[in-house]
Design a protein around this motif. Structure first.
Motif, short mmCIF file in Angstrom:
data_model
loop_
_atom_site.label_atom_id
_atom_site.label_comp_id
_atom_site.label_asym_id
_atom_site.label_seq_id
_atom_site.Cartn_x
_atom_site.Cartn_y
_atom_site.Cartn_z
N UNK A 1 72.38 -11.26 29.36
CA UNK A 1 71.63 -10.05 29.71
C UNK A 1 71.00 -10.10 31.10
N UNK A 2 70.86 -11.29 31.67
CA UNK A 2 70.26 -11.44 33.00
C UNK A 2 71.18 -12.28 33.87
N UNK A 3 71.25 -11.99 35.17
CA UNK A 3 72.11 -12.79 36.05
C UNK A 3 71.59 -14.20 36.28
N UNK A 4 70.27 -14.42 36.07
CA UNK A 4 69.70 -15.76 36.24
C UNK A 4 69.81 -16.54 34.93
N UNK A 5 70.23 -17.79 35.02
CA UNK A 5 70.26 -18.66 33.86
C UNK A 5 68.88 -19.20 33.54
N UNK A 6 68.73 -19.79 32.36
CA UNK A 6 67.48 -20.43 31.96
C UNK A 6 67.40 -21.79 32.64
N UNK A 7 66.40 -21.98 33.50
CA UNK A 7 66.35 -23.15 34.37
C UNK A 7 66.27 -24.47 33.59
N UNK A 8 65.38 -24.55 32.60
CA UNK A 8 65.18 -25.85 31.96
C UNK A 8 66.40 -26.27 31.13
N UNK A 9 67.21 -25.32 30.67
CA UNK A 9 68.43 -25.69 29.96
C UNK A 9 69.45 -26.30 30.91
N UNK A 10 69.51 -25.77 32.14
CA UNK A 10 70.39 -26.37 33.14
C UNK A 10 69.88 -27.74 33.55
N UNK A 11 68.56 -27.90 33.67
CA UNK A 11 67.97 -29.18 34.05
C UNK A 11 68.20 -30.25 32.99
N UNK A 12 68.34 -29.83 31.74
CA UNK A 12 68.59 -30.79 30.66
C UNK A 12 70.03 -31.27 30.64
#
Length: 360
Positions: free
Chosen positions: A113-124
């Protein structure tokens, strides 16, 4: 994999050609990021993502295969696996695929729904791995109410075909859908889907990995919970993740990666826009390293705990009258993100992202 479907082969016409369906998507965009002297790597500019793929299925046997290639910045395999279904309730996959963890990560980049991903999931570091998994669907009263997934992977990351330390990443996921399951993982709601008008999914997952060897070894346990609900024009989803990392080298501090978010979407309840325009908001809190604090001396913005508020609007070319789940195949998304550090120095890093998606 062949042994699982061997009992069916005797009755199958193996000479029948498989059905093959090519696919592709392209997502051009533009990003503006506020300038700040402490973040010289933040750059405005145009972006583009593109992938091509092919799905194949045998006509007489419950066996499918998928290959997908990311084209930019250079060609690289994303998905490459074979899936066998020896029973209507059981799916077995072997190859490279997404690790079964987090509805946001399992949803396609073009189904969010949003062009930005969830940051902390990428960091994990939750992504794709080479391995095998089994999904068991539990039907109750004619519909899937529970899905259990168990997997084992090399734990070396995507496109790394050797298991260097000969240890494995283990994954467990459970998803409870009391009102019936969706055919795939995607964010939001859509009234054209039989299962889209009313949906509820509650789940949780666990990942274990042992990366590296000797003094470079890093052991991780990742726990996550998720909630997804949809009713008519409204959708809601939320997740929380806690990843513990323990290092063999005593001089390297152990730490946790933590985060949680809530996301709300709503199609505007007015003629025409009710079927084509969606407003979305997300509140996200993440801490990429609990061992880092504001009193640690030199500031490291990438290790700071922060909260992010994102507001966006989506324009879908296809409306609620369209069949299947194709409404997200042609859309334009715009979202503004405001980031507030919860420790360390503040920085001007608000951003505006606009993307267009076309799937074929």
């Amino acid at each position: 994999m062949l042994l699982l479907v061997a009992p069916l082969a005797a009755a199958a016409d193996l000479a029948a050609l498989p059905t093959v369906r090519p696919s592709a998507w392209v997502r051009p965009g533009f990003s503006w990021i506020a300038d700040d002297p402490t973040t010289p790597t933040a750059q405005d500019g145009f972006t583009v993502e593109a992938r091509i793929g092919v799905d194949a299925a045998l006509q007489q046997l419950p066996v499918k295969a998928r290959i997908e290639l990311g084209l930019l910045p250079e060609p690289a395999v994303t998905d490459a696996y074979v899936q066998a279904s020896p029973h209507p309730w059981v799916d077995v996959r072997l190859g490279q695929m997404k690790v079964p963890f987090s509805l946001h990560r399992l949803a396609s980049d073009t189904r969010r729904q949003l062009p930005q991903g969830v940051a902390f999931l990428a960091e994990a570091g939750i992504g794709r791995e080479i391995g095998a998994d089994v999904a068991l669907a539990v039907p109750i009263a004619g519909q899937t109410r529970v899905v259990l997934t168990s997997g084992v992977y090399n734990g070396e990351g995507a496109n790394r075909i050797q298991n260097v330390n000969q240890r494995y990443l283990l994954a467990q996921r459970v998803l409870v859908t009391p009102l019936g399951a969706r055919k795939g993982v995607f964010e939001g709601t859509h009234r054209a889907l039989p299962e889209g008008a009313v949906y509820l999914g509650v789940g949780g997952g666990w990942l274990y990995d042992y990366a590296g060897d000797g003094l470079t070894a890093e052991e991780s346990n990742t726990f996550g919970v998720e909630l997804q609900a949809a009713w008519d024009v409204l959708s809601l989803q939320a997740e929380a993740v806690d990843q513990e990392l323990v290092h063999a080298n005593a001089s390297v501090a152990d730490y946790h990666v933590k985060g949680a978010y809530g996301q709300l979407g709503c199609f505007v309840p007015a003629p025409w826009v009710r079927d084509h325009v969606e407003l979305v908001g997300r509140f996200e809190v993440g801490e990429p390293n609990t061992a880092f604090g504001a009193a640690d001396g030199e500031q490291q913005p990438d290790l700071q705990a922060k909260q992010t508020i994102i507001g966006g609007v989506n324009l879908y070319v296809r409306g609620a009258a369209d069949a299947a789940d194709r409404y997200q195949d042609l859309k334009v998304q715009a979202a503004y993100a405001h980031v507030t550090p919860l420790e360390g120095a503040d920085a001007a890093d608000d951003s505006l992202t606009v993307t267009a998606t076309a799937r074929f």
